[in-house]
Enzyme design. Structure first.
Site, PDB file in Angstrom:
ATOM      1  N   CYS A 109      -8.597 -12.840  18.985  1.00  0.00           N
ATOM      2  CA  CYS A 109      -9.105 -11.764  19.816  1.00  0.00           C
ATOM      3  C   CYS A 109     -10.489 -11.453  19.293  1.00  0.00           C
ATOM      4  O   CYS A 109     -10.679 -11.544  18.001  1.00  0.00           O
ATOM      5  CB  CYS A 109      -8.138 -10.559  19.463  1.00  0.00           C
ATOM      6  SG  CYS A 109      -6.276 -11.171  19.671  1.00  0.00           S
ATOM      7  N   LYS A 125      -2.721   4.506   7.105  1.00  0.00           N
ATOM      8  CA  LYS A 125      -3.144   5.256   8.585  1.00  0.00           C
ATOM      9  C   LYS A 125      -3.055   6.686   8.501  1.00  0.00           C
ATOM     10  O   LYS A 125      -2.140   7.110   7.819  1.00  0.00           O
ATOM     11  CB  LYS A 125      -2.080   4.680   9.377  1.00  0.00           C
ATOM     12  CG  LYS A 125      -2.126   3.077   9.650  1.00  0.00           C
ATOM     13  CD  LYS A 125      -0.890   2.562  10.611  1.00  0.00           C
ATOM     14  CE  LYS A 125      -0.644   1.208  10.715  1.00  0.00           C
ATOM     15  NZ  LYS A 125      -0.547   0.480   9.196  1.00  0.00           N
ATOM     16  N   CYS A 153      -3.274 -18.134  15.208  1.00  0.00           N
ATOM     17  CA  CYS A 153      -2.906 -17.098  16.294  1.00  0.00           C
ATOM     18  C   CYS A 153      -3.052 -17.724  17.760  1.00  0.00           C
ATOM     19  O   CYS A 153      -3.566 -18.945  17.642  1.00  0.00           O
ATOM     20  CB  CYS A 153      -3.950 -15.922  16.500  1.00  0.00           C
ATOM     21  SG  CYS A 153      -4.015 -14.881  14.900  1.00  0.00           S
ATOM     22  N   ARG A 172       0.842  -1.198  -0.098  1.00  0.00           N
ATOM     23  CA  ARG A 172      -0.232   0.011   0.188  1.00  0.00           C
ATOM     24  C   ARG A 172       0.951   1.316   0.039  1.00  0.00           C
ATOM     25  O   ARG A 172       0.517   2.179  -0.717  1.00  0.00           O
ATOM     26  CB  ARG A 172      -0.860   0.047   1.287  1.00  0.00           C
ATOM     27  CG  ARG A 172      -1.534   1.221   1.503  1.00  0.00           C
ATOM     28  CD  ARG A 172      -2.741   1.282   2.708  1.00  0.00           C
ATOM     29  NE  ARG A 172      -3.586  -0.001   2.126  1.00  0.00           N
ATOM     30  CZ  ARG A 172      -4.129  -0.595   3.206  1.00  0.00           C
ATOM     31  NH1 ARG A 172      -4.070  -0.507   4.328  1.00  0.00           N
ATOM     32  NH2 ARG A 172      -5.135  -1.391   2.791  1.00  0.00           N
ATOM     33  N   TYR A 173       1.854   1.109   0.737  1.00  0.00           N
ATOM     34  CA  TYR A 173       2.703   2.455   0.932  1.00  0.00           C
ATOM     35  C   TYR A 173       4.105   2.173  -0.187  1.00  0.00           C
ATOM     36  O   TYR A 173       4.405   1.023  -0.572  1.00  0.00           O
ATOM     37  CB  TYR A 173       3.456   2.392   2.332  1.00  0.00           C
ATOM     38  CG  TYR A 173       2.164   2.719   3.359  1.00  0.00           C
ATOM     39  CD1 TYR A 173       1.656   3.970   3.477  1.00  0.00           C
ATOM     40  CD2 TYR A 173       1.873   1.798   4.204  1.00  0.00           C
ATOM     41  CE1 TYR A 173       0.642   4.379   4.466  1.00  0.00           C
ATOM     42  CE2 TYR A 173       0.766   1.956   5.026  1.00  0.00           C
ATOM     43  CZ  TYR A 173       0.278   3.085   5.164  1.00  0.00           C
ATOM     44  OH  TYR A 173      -0.455   3.375   6.106  1.00  0.00           O
ATOM     45  N   CYS A 215     -10.799  -8.500  16.441  1.00  0.00           N
ATOM     46  CA  CYS A 215      -9.705  -8.715  15.283  1.00  0.00           C
ATOM     47  C   CYS A 215     -10.288  -7.958  13.862  1.00  0.00           C
ATOM     48  O   CYS A 215     -11.463  -8.387  13.621  1.00  0.00           O
ATOM     49  CB  CYS A 215      -9.212 -10.029  15.133  1.00  0.00           C
ATOM     50  SG  CYS A 215      -7.988 -10.202  13.918  1.00  0.00           S
ATOM     51  N   ASP A 224      -6.728   3.688  10.838  1.00  0.00           N
ATOM     52  CA  ASP A 224      -6.529   2.963   9.518  1.00  0.00           C
ATOM     53  C   ASP A 224      -8.021   3.177   8.677  1.00  0.00           C
ATOM     54  O   ASP A 224      -8.918   2.691   9.056  1.00  0.00           O
ATOM     55  CB  ASP A 224      -6.350   1.396   9.598  1.00  0.00           C
ATOM     56  CG  ASP A 224      -5.123   0.962   8.673  1.00  0.00           C
ATOM     57  OD1 ASP A 224      -4.916   1.559   7.688  1.00  0.00           O
ATOM     58  OD2 ASP A 224      -4.763  -0.106   9.299  1.00  0.00           O
ATOM     59  N   ARG A 264      -9.076  -8.970  11.187  1.00  0.00           N
ATOM     60  CA  ARG A 264      -9.173  -9.924  10.186  1.00  0.00           C
ATOM     61  C   ARG A 264      -9.934 -11.397  10.728  1.00  0.00           C
ATOM     62  O   ARG A 264      -9.619 -12.529  10.399  1.00  0.00           O
ATOM     63  CB  ARG A 264      -7.748 -10.590  10.063  1.00  0.00           C
ATOM     64  CG  ARG A 264      -6.899  -9.320   9.308  1.00  0.00           C
ATOM     65  CD  ARG A 264      -5.383  -9.763   8.894  1.00  0.00           C
ATOM     66  NE  ARG A 264      -4.740  -8.596   8.673  1.00  0.00           N
ATOM     67  CZ  ARG A 264      -3.542  -8.247   9.278  1.00  0.00           C
ATOM     68  NH1 ARG A 264      -3.102  -9.089  10.008  1.00  0.00           N
ATOM     69  NH2 ARG A 264      -2.896  -7.322   8.981  1.00  0.00           N
ATOM     70  N   ASP A 310     -11.033  -0.672  14.414  1.00  0.00           N
ATOM     71  CA  ASP A 310     -11.795  -0.584  12.885  1.00  0.00           C
ATOM     72  C   ASP A 310     -13.108  -0.942  12.767  1.00  0.00           C
ATOM     73  O   ASP A 310     -13.580  -1.449  13.687  1.00  0.00           O
ATOM     74  CB  ASP A 310     -10.847  -1.685  12.260  1.00  0.00           C
ATOM     75  CG  ASP A 310      -9.442  -1.265  12.050  1.00  0.00           C
ATOM     76  OD1 ASP A 310      -9.325  -0.038  11.632  1.00  0.00           O
ATOM     77  OD2 ASP A 310      -8.348  -2.210  11.937  1.00  0.00           O
ATOM     78  N   ARG A 339       7.238  -0.173   1.704  1.00  0.00           N
ATOM     79  CA  ARG A 339       7.293  -1.307   2.541  1.00  0.00           C
ATOM     80  C   ARG A 339       5.898  -2.285   2.151  1.00  0.00           C
ATOM     81  O   ARG A 339       4.843  -1.609   1.805  1.00  0.00           O
ATOM     82  CB  ARG A 339       7.008  -0.658   3.937  1.00  0.00           C
ATOM     83  CG  ARG A 339       6.091   0.233   4.226  1.00  0.00           C
ATOM     84  CD  ARG A 339       6.629   1.380   5.482  1.00  0.00           C
ATOM     85  NE  ARG A 339       5.657   1.954   5.910  1.00  0.00           N
ATOM     86  CZ  ARG A 339       5.158   3.386   5.464  1.00  0.00           C
ATOM     87  NH1 ARG A 339       5.740   3.604   4.278  1.00  0.00           N
ATOM     88  NH2 ARG A 339       4.411   4.212   5.954  1.00  0.00           N
TER      89      ARG A 339
HETATM   90  C1  LIG Z   1       0.538  -0.330   8.949  1.00  0.00           C
HETATM   91  C2  LIG Z   1       0.953  -0.844   7.742  1.00  0.00           C
HETATM   92  C3  LIG Z   1       2.445  -0.700   7.212  1.00  0.00           C
HETATM   93  C4  LIG Z   1       3.136  -0.133   8.346  1.00  0.00           C
HETATM   94  O1  LIG Z   1       2.936   1.016   8.399  1.00  0.00           O
HETATM   95  P1  LIG Z   1       3.951   2.132   9.419  1.00  0.00           P
HETATM   96  O2  LIG Z   1       3.342   3.476   9.789  1.00  0.00           O
HETATM   97  O3  LIG Z   1       5.441   2.191   8.497  1.00  0.00           O
HETATM   98  O4  LIG Z   1       4.281   1.271  10.687  1.00  0.00           O
HETATM   99  C5  LIG Z   1       2.733  -1.204   5.978  1.00  0.00           C
HETATM  100  N1  LIG Z   1       1.666  -1.798   5.188  1.00  0.00           N
HETATM  101  C6  LIG Z   1       0.195  -1.821   5.754  1.00  0.00           C
HETATM  102  C7  LIG Z   1      -0.567  -2.509   4.546  1.00  0.00           C
HETATM  103  C8  LIG Z   1       0.035  -1.481   7.003  1.00  0.00           C
HETATM  104  O5  LIG Z   1      -1.411  -1.595   7.268  1.00  0.00           O
HETATM  105  S1  SF4 Z   2      -5.744  -9.282  16.613  1.00  0.00           S
HETATM  106 FE1  SF4 Z   2      -6.199 -10.867  15.111  1.00  0.00          FE
HETATM  107  S2  SF4 Z   2      -4.491 -11.163  14.103  1.00  0.00           S
HETATM  108 FE2  SF4 Z   2      -3.763 -10.400  16.058  1.00  0.00          FE
HETATM  109  S3  SF4 Z   2      -3.536 -12.054  17.346  1.00  0.00           S
HETATM  110 FE3  SF4 Z   2      -5.637 -11.330  17.676  1.00  0.00          FE
HETATM  111  S4  SF4 Z   2      -6.893 -12.462  16.453  1.00  0.00           S
HETATM  112 FE4  SF4 Z   2      -4.560 -12.840  15.793  1.00  0.00          FE
END
Ligand SMILES: *Cc1c(COP(=O)(O)O)cnc(C)c1O
Ligand code: SF4
Length: 343
Positions: free
Chosen positions: A105, A312, A101, A88-89, A108, A305, A110, A268, A92
């Site tokens: 959670c 973010k 996991c 996305r960025y 979560c 996010d 996801r 989220d 990175r």
């Molecule tokens: C959070 C995130 C990152 C890392 O973001 P930083 O602000 O550099 O910590 C990179 N890719 C995705 C898709 C993310 O959600």
């Molecule tokens: S927040 Fe979601 S991905 Fe992270 S440990 Fe908990 S269940 Fe797993």
């Protein structure tokens, strides 16, 4: 002491197992949709039903009353050039290498996928590695999941070694909740292996000061002693940590464990988590109770996010009251105004 694998095997995963412990709990319907896994370590942190530990781990019927939210609010799949990798960025990527996991959670993002449809296989991992190799602009790789620390030492080390062997990758991060929910997994052996791949950072995930048990503190200490810089991500959760004193105590506690509070996330918008959501203002209010009132090192960035995949965005920090060509005025943590010359 039991091995982490053994602790995990003894997790509460069925409605009957939970009912045996808490007879009034019926989670049958909920876990048909969203899996449950409460390992005996995290279970032991519960002091009473409904407490901040319980809320994070034990399914609630509210999860089923919330169907309108999107399944993939952050559009992680939309920005996936190959399965399980989000680019996305510019520089990175987020690379999901595990579908399991140590606990599922309840809040979560996801949650529809972890433990069920998210699959990380030799094939998806090879595809992700190929993608990173082919994209020299990627200088930061974040390994996540699920939880990367649920992989065996060998499997995890193989992936980290592969990523480290890519010349343009400068830093590697591992995003994991394991030091919080299954600290026994952070063995001396694991730390000895990981320290060969520096610069390697960990993003850990603690939401409540009660999670900083002696076992968790020791796990964090082993990681820090291996030279691994530790950052923490916290999710703002209604009824768990949505008040200033709890957050302050969490962030100060993390610093004592050599962990820098990195991000505080507004919860989220994802399916089955509405009962955890607070207003955006609640987080600002908490940040105002912390910023300036304690070590600057204890203050995370409060972020959201964005829905739809915009990444973010920092929230708050409106300290500039006015600015002219000659001077500008700021407000400090005590609400006092200060005007300074500029230019
Ligand atoms: C959070 C995130 C990152 C890392 O973001 P930083 O602000 O550099 O910590 C990179 N890719 C995705 C898709 C993310 O959600
Ligand atoms: S927040 Fe979601 S991905 Fe992270 S440990 Fe908990 S269940 Fe797993």
């Amino acid at each position: 002491m039991n091995s982490w694998q053994e602790i995990l095997r003894n997790s509460v995963t069925t409605a009957e197992q939970l009912k045996a412990l808490y007879p009034t709990c019926d989670v049958e319907q909920v876990i048909r949709r969203y899996p449950m896994r409460i390992n005996p370590y995290y279970l032991s942190l519960i002091e009473e039903p409904g407490d901040p530990i319980w809320k994070q781990a034990v399914p609630d019927v509210c999860e089923l009353e919330d169907d309108d939210a999107p399944e993939d609010p952050l559009a992680e799949e939309k920005s996936s050039p190959v399965p399980n990798l989000t680019h996305r960025y510019p520089d990175r990527v987020l690379f999901l290498i595990s579908s399991q996991c140590a606990m599922y959670c309840r809040f979560c993002t996801r949650k529809r996928k972890v433990g069920t449809t998210l699959t990380a296989t030799d094939h998806t991992i090879a595809q992700g590695l190929d993608y990173i190799r082919a994209h020299p602009e990627i200088r930061d790789v974040i390994l996540s999941g699920g939880d990367p620390l649920l992989l065996s030492d060998d499997r995890l080390e193989n992936i980290v070694r592969e990523v480290r062997s890519i010349p343009h990758v400068e830093i590697i991060r591992i995003g994991t909740r394991v030091p919080c929910v299954l600290p026994q997994r952070v063995t001396a052996e694991l730390c000895a292996r990981l320290k060969k791949y520096h610069p390697l950072f960990f993003s850990v995930h603690f939401n409540h000061p009660r999670e900083l048990t002696p076992a968790a503190q020791e796990a964090l200490g082993r990681l820090a002693d291996a030279g691994i810089p530790l950052g923490n991500q916290t999710v703002l959760l209604k009824g768990v940590n949505d008040d200033g004193p709890t957050m302050k105590s969490l962030f100060q506690g993390l610093l004592r464990c050599r962990v820098k509070p990195y991000y505080l996330y507004l919860a989220d918008l994802s399916q089955g988590t509405r009962h955890f959501r607070t207003t955006m203002e609640k987080g600002l209010e908490i940040m105002r109770m912390i910023q300036g009132h304690t070590s600057g090192l204890a203050v995370p960035h409060y972020v959201v996010d964005t829905v739809g995949g915009g990444g973010k965005v920092p929230l708050g920090g409106n300290t500039i009251v006015c600015s002219t060509e000659k001077e500008f005025t700021v407000v400090n943590y005590k609400n006092e105004l200060y005007t300074m010359l500029q230019g």
